[in-house]
Design an enzyme around this catalytic site. Structure first.
Site, mmCIF file in Angstrom:
data_model
loop_
_atom_site.group_PDB
_atom_site.id
_atom_site.type_symbol
_atom_site.label_atom_id
_atom_site.label_comp_id
_atom_site.label_asym_id
_atom_site.label_seq_id
_atom_site.Cartn_x
_atom_site.Cartn_y
_atom_site.Cartn_z
ATOM 1 N N GLU A 21 8.783 -16.900 -12.167
ATOM 2 C CA GLU A 21 9.248 -16.548 -10.765
ATOM 3 C C GLU A 21 9.658 -17.499 -9.883
ATOM 4 O O GLU A 21 10.396 -17.691 -9.160
ATOM 5 C CB GLU A 21 8.090 -15.646 -10.325
ATOM 6 C CG GLU A 21 8.192 -14.395 -11.176
ATOM 7 C CD GLU A 21 6.974 -13.340 -10.532
ATOM 8 O OE1 GLU A 21 7.272 -12.242 -9.909
ATOM 9 O OE2 GLU A 21 5.647 -13.810 -10.464
ATOM 10 N N TYR A 53 18.345 -6.705 15.903
ATOM 11 C CA TYR A 53 18.271 -6.706 14.549
ATOM 12 C C TYR A 53 19.055 -7.699 13.641
ATOM 13 O O TYR A 53 18.508 -8.069 12.747
ATOM 14 C CB TYR A 53 18.309 -5.231 14.029
ATOM 15 C CG TYR A 53 19.610 -4.676 14.154
ATOM 16 C CD1 TYR A 53 20.903 -4.829 13.611
ATOM 17 C CD2 TYR A 53 19.804 -3.614 15.274
ATOM 18 C CE1 TYR A 53 21.967 -4.374 13.749
ATOM 19 C CE2 TYR A 53 20.929 -2.717 15.338
ATOM 20 C CZ TYR A 53 22.107 -3.175 14.664
ATOM 21 O OH TYR A 53 23.255 -2.399 14.923
ATOM 22 N N ILE A 72 3.365 -11.742 -2.744
ATOM 23 C CA ILE A 72 4.482 -11.192 -1.803
ATOM 24 C C ILE A 72 3.512 -10.413 -0.678
ATOM 25 O O ILE A 72 4.141 -10.332 0.225
ATOM 26 C CB ILE A 72 5.324 -10.106 -2.527
ATOM 27 C CG1 ILE A 72 4.596 -9.052 -3.351
ATOM 28 C CG2 ILE A 72 6.199 -10.846 -3.392
ATOM 29 C CD1 ILE A 72 5.576 -7.906 -3.772
ATOM 30 N N GLU A 73 2.302 -10.407 -1.046
ATOM 31 C CA GLU A 73 1.364 -9.950 0.268
ATOM 32 C C GLU A 73 1.446 -11.026 1.385
ATOM 33 O O GLU A 73 1.483 -10.754 2.476
ATOM 34 C CB GLU A 73 -0.152 -9.808 -0.407
ATOM 35 C CG GLU A 73 -0.057 -8.592 -1.014
ATOM 36 C CD GLU A 73 0.033 -8.991 -2.688
ATOM 37 O OE1 GLU A 73 -0.332 -8.089 -3.286
ATOM 38 O OE2 GLU A 73 0.795 -9.888 -2.986
ATOM 39 N N LYS A 99 10.062 -5.831 -5.750
ATOM 40 C CA LYS A 99 10.599 -6.770 -6.830
ATOM 41 C C LYS A 99 11.064 -5.909 -7.633
ATOM 42 O O LYS A 99 10.497 -5.071 -8.390
ATOM 43 C CB LYS A 99 9.787 -7.758 -7.670
ATOM 44 C CG LYS A 99 9.115 -8.677 -6.717
ATOM 45 C CD LYS A 99 7.887 -9.390 -7.530
ATOM 46 C CE LYS A 99 7.216 -10.769 -6.785
ATOM 47 N NZ LYS A 99 6.424 -11.265 -7.775
#
Length: 119
Positions: A21, A53, A72-73, A99
């Site tokens: 990854e 945005y 990813i946290e 993911k």
């Protein structure tokens, strides 16, 4: 509270616990709900009275594409911290990061996490 919503933002990054990854990378899908008081913007029709945005998208893109995290946290936490720093009107954030193709053997559409943070 009013909300600004960004759904299905897709970025290519190198986050993950596995070497593959971190080396090969993958697509990350980010969904955001930003709690913002939009009363003034709903009356004024002025961009200065809301959270742009497009700029939020660019801030998230920088975190996903230019930084590297194992979890990813942590990526989600870093995005929240960055958005709170850059956009004072944001009162709370709900972020989901998925993911679609992590290196997990099996059949699934995606895996991911969701965080909710407030000032």
């Amino acid at each position: 509270m009013d909300k600004i919503i960004l759904n299905g933002c897709r970025f290519y990054g190198y986050h993950g616990a596995f070497v593959e990854e971190q080396t090969l990378g993958q697509v990350f899908v980010v969904d955001l709900e930003l709690a913002v008081d939009l009363t003034r913007a709903s009356q004024s029709d002025n961009l200065a009275d809301t959270v742009h945005y497009g700029l939020v998208f660019e801030a998230v893109q920088r975190q996903v594409e230019e930084e590297k995290y194992i979890l990813i946290e942590r990526l989600a936490g870093a995005i929240c911290e960055d958005l709170f720093d850059q956009f004072v009107p944001i009162q709370s954030i709900k972020i989901r990061i998925t993911k679609e193709n992590p290196p997990i053997n099996g059949h699934y559409r995606s895996v991911g996490i969701e965080l909710e943070r407030s000032r």
